[in-house]
Structures are given as C-alpha cells and as structure tokens.
Design a protein around this motif. Structure first.
Motif, short mmCIF file in Angstrom:
data_model
loop_
_atom_site.label_atom_id
_atom_site.label_comp_id
_atom_site.label_asym_id
_atom_site.label_seq_id
_atom_site.Cartn_x
_atom_site.Cartn_y
_atom_site.Cartn_z
N UNK A 195 105.28 44.56 65.76
CA UNK A 195 103.80 44.40 66.22
C UNK A 195 103.54 43.17 67.08
N UNK A 196 104.10 42.21 66.75
CA UNK A 196 103.63 41.11 67.76
C UNK A 196 104.56 41.18 69.00
N UNK A 232 100.41 54.13 63.03
CA UNK A 232 101.45 53.51 62.23
C UNK A 232 101.60 54.50 61.05
N UNK A 239 105.83 43.17 61.11
CA UNK A 239 105.16 42.30 61.97
C UNK A 239 106.00 41.86 63.30
N UNK A 290 100.42 46.28 56.32
CA UNK A 290 99.41 45.27 57.16
C UNK A 290 98.60 44.86 56.36
N UNK A 315 99.04 42.09 54.33
CA UNK A 315 99.38 40.77 55.07
C UNK A 315 97.93 40.03 55.41
N UNK A 316 97.02 40.83 55.60
CA UNK A 316 95.66 40.20 55.92
C UNK A 316 94.76 40.03 54.76
N UNK A 370 95.95 45.07 63.65
CA UNK A 370 97.04 44.44 64.22
C UNK A 370 96.85 43.23 64.98
N UNK A 417 96.82 40.34 62.60
CA UNK A 417 97.95 39.70 62.05
C UNK A 417 98.80 39.08 63.10
N UNK A 418 98.39 39.67 64.52
CA UNK A 418 99.33 39.19 65.49
C UNK A 418 98.81 37.85 66.13
N UNK A 419 97.73 37.58 65.90
CA UNK A 419 97.03 36.48 66.59
C UNK A 419 97.99 35.12 66.56
#
Lengths: 219, 219
Positions: free
Chosen positions: A96-97, A127, A93, A135, A138-139, B136, B139-141
């Motif tokens: 990617x951020x 990825x 995370x 990922x 995570x969502x 991406x 999750x990045x928001x």
DNA sequence: CCCCGGCTCCACCGGATGGTGGAGGCGGAA
DNA sequence: TTCCGCCTCCACCATCCGGTGGAGCCGGGG
C-alpha cells in the motif's frame, strides 16, 4: 467504447490462464497482455499501457513489490492490484505504501475479482476482507491509546502558560532559552516548570517531554 | 434456521423505513428492532440481542460513536456498522478504534448494504471505498519520514552501551538511576551520556529523548 | 468587599547535569 | 606488536535543575 485494459503478471501459466478466463468472461474487461515476472512486466506494461495490472508477489527475477515500485517510479499510471496467497502484515503495508490500489488474496471469488478490477480502474481501492482487518488493526493500536488518553487528561490540567512552557521544555530548551522565547523572567519559567512537574506528577523534564509527545500524536 | 438479526438506529423515520425495506428484501436478514437515538439503542440492543447494528452517527441525545462505545463497554457482541453521510478522517478512525466492524456512507447501493450486513455478521469488516482510501492514507502517511531517517542514522552511530544509556535517558531516568539499572558507576554513565550528546549533536537529555522517540516510530 | 486562581517575579540551596581532561583494561584490526 | 575503539572509571568545575517559601498584580465570582 473500449473496456478496461488489464495486464496479468504471474509466473504460473495456470494462474495466468485462470485469470484470463475469469476476466475474459466480463465483456467490459480486456486482458491485453501477460508477463511472467516483474522484469517482464516492465516491458509489457510499457508497451500496452494498461489501466490495471494484476500483480503476483512471489515471482523469479523481480518480485511483485519491486515491480510495483519500479512502475510507480517510471510514472506509470496503471493501477496495480497485488495478488497473493498470503497476506503478512508487512507485505500489506509495503504494497500500500508503494501505491498499490488493491490487495487481494488468491482465494477471492471470480466475481469479486472482476468487481475489484472495475473498481480499481475507477480509482477506488479494493482490499480482501482479511487485508482490511489487518489495516484496521494497524491503525487501532490500543497500546498507546490508553497512555495517550492519560497524557491528555493530565496535560488538560495545565494552564495556558504552563502548556506553553511544557511544550518548550519538550522541545529541549533550557529555562533561560524558554524565558527568552516567551519573554519571561527565568524565575517565572522555573515556577511554571515546577507546577508542570507537580501537575504531571513527574520529577524531571524528560518525563514532561514524554507526556507531551504521547499526547500529541502519536497519532 | 433464523437469519441475521439486525437493529437499525437512526433518528430519521424515513431512513429507518428505507433501511427496513432494503434489508427486509433479503430473506436471510431480519430487522428485529429500531431505535431513534443512541440512548434508545441501548435498550433495544439489550432486548433484541441483534447480530448486527446499523448505527447512524448524527443523532440527538447520544450519537452513534458514543453509543458504539457504550455497547462495547457493556460487552455486547453485536457487530456495529456505522452509517453516515460524511466520512471525516477523525470519525473513521474513532469508529474503528471503538470496534466498529463496518463504516458505510449513506450513498451505498442497497445491494451493497445487504452484502455488508452479511459480511459483517460473519465477522468480516466492510468499509466504503472512500473510507478504505482514508484508512490506507492513515497507515501510509510517511509523515516525518525524513526526521525519522535522520534520527535513525544518528542513533546508528551509537555503540551498544551508548544506545542503552540513551534509551534510559529518554525513559526519564537520572544518571544515578541509570547507573543502578545498568550496574555501572555514575561516572561511566556520565561518560556515555556525554558521548551520546556529542554523537547526536545535542546539549541536553530532552533532545536525546526526542531523537530516540523519533526513531522508534511512534509511528 | 474579599478570596481565589493564574501569572509574574524573587532568594536560597543541594543535588544533578554537562564539559573537560584524564586513566586503565580489553579485544580486534593492521 | 602496535594501534584503535569501546567500556569502565576518576576528578574538577561551572552551570542548570528542582524544591521551598515567599511576594505582588489582576480579574472573576461569591
């Protein structure tokens, strides 16, 4: 025309050599530089202006994540692929951020690595499967999903006016403020608040706020 | 040993034929059935017990997302790849939350499609690049990062006790309930609530709940 | 036509809430 | 030691909230 310009950043000479060999085997890829740590990478990237950077995470002096952040801060347009042995949830995370375009495990097959560099150079992400899985997890957060659905169905029973009032309540307004903002009498607001309580099966306005926020997003 | 058993679900005969041709070209893949819509897919999957289902979204009677949900509900172990022309943000998230193992656009190259089926059959996910990008982004928001940071700094000023009380307040408890749950006098709870108000610069408990939930994440 | 649901208001009441100004104990820092 | 912050409580009071039982208006449907 020139190929994709790649810089390899890794503190292990063997890894660098391996990557250089793998990528060098592709005629459209040029390894134009190497760096041994994040600090070093700053200079090399500034000098070579590569299209793609293969970035290890665990390195002395400055690690790959910090280096990625620095490069982005400096406005570098190089696309960065994070290369690592372990893919903890947090690393993925974070990377990617920070704007990493790729996140690959070091067990990636050489052919896939070459494909990844090409794709990333084109602006596409790349990825490793396990990273994708993380990922998705995570969502997918099933936790709030059930709660959210419940909140939504309950809120759906409210009339238009009641929903407006409920929104105002969850914004932290008092009945008097709500009355002013909706151009209603305080008595009317109280009535609406009362029926909202009944329909949502709650007994105070904080719980209304919970439902409204649960239904909203939470994403 | 037998190859990967695949069922193709699409209302367009041409698409089905095309997929059959593409997948049939791989010796390790067997297209063991076809369905023309979601409803039909229920029967075909139940009968053929495929390893992988290629599922269109836009279909008459029952669409691909609904069909995916139904199959999962029925305990089908088939891995599902959603195939579609458009990848709206909502569709992607919905499909993945429903448990789709793959999400591919119909412009995927035949060779990649074959790779995808193999990978999904092994339990790995497979997403089209643009889908990965969306994931991406999801999750990045940083969304309300500013608000969250503010909430966190304000909450950080609270003492341990005050934070406990604030949490209880945002859970929708009354002062009396909080007192019981924390083994305190009601007067004490009122004092804490009061100082929480002061420190958070709010005037009622709903606003406290907002801060607490903002800081938590909801991610 | 009447009934029903939604929206708008009213009065009354007990209890909860929020604001103010205390008090005592306790532990750590000055 | 003295001071200060935190935790624990108290009293008083104005206001707000939540619950109850109304009422009138309107529009759509049976």
């Amino acid at each position: 025309m020139a190929g994709v310009r790649v810089v390899v950043v890794d503190d292990d000479p063997l890894v660098r050599a391996g990557l250089r060999m793998i990528l060098g085997g592709a005629p459209d890829l040029d390894v134009v530089g190497e760096a041994v740590d994040g600090q070093d990478a700053m200079d090399v990237v500034a000098r070579e202006l590569p299209d793609v950077v293969l970035m290890d995470i665990r390195m002395p002096r400055m690690d790959g994540l910090a280096a990625t952040r620095r490069l982005k801060e400096r406005g570098s347009t190089a696309r960065i692929i994070v290369l690592t042995t372990f893919d903890t949830d947090e690393m993925v995370l974070t990377a990617l951020q920070l704007g990493a375009a790729g996140f690959l495990l070091k067990d990636t097959a050489p052919a896939d690595l070459v494909v990844a560099v090409r794709r990333v150079a084109l602006g596409e992400p790349m990825l490793s499967p396990s990273v994708t899985t993380q990922l998705i997890a995570a969502v997918t957060r099933p936790s709030d999903d059930g709660r959210r659905r419940k909140a939504r169905t309950l809120l759906a029973r409210l009339t238009e006016r009641e929903r407006e009032v409920a929104d105002a309540v969850s914004a932290g307004m008092t009945n008097t403020e709500i009355a002013r903002s909706l151009h209603l009498g305080v008595a009317t607001v109280k009535t609406h608040v009362g029926s909202v309580f009944t329909k949502l099966e709650v007994t105070n306005r904080v719980q209304v706020a919970r439902y409204v926020h649960d239904a909203a997003d939470d994403r």
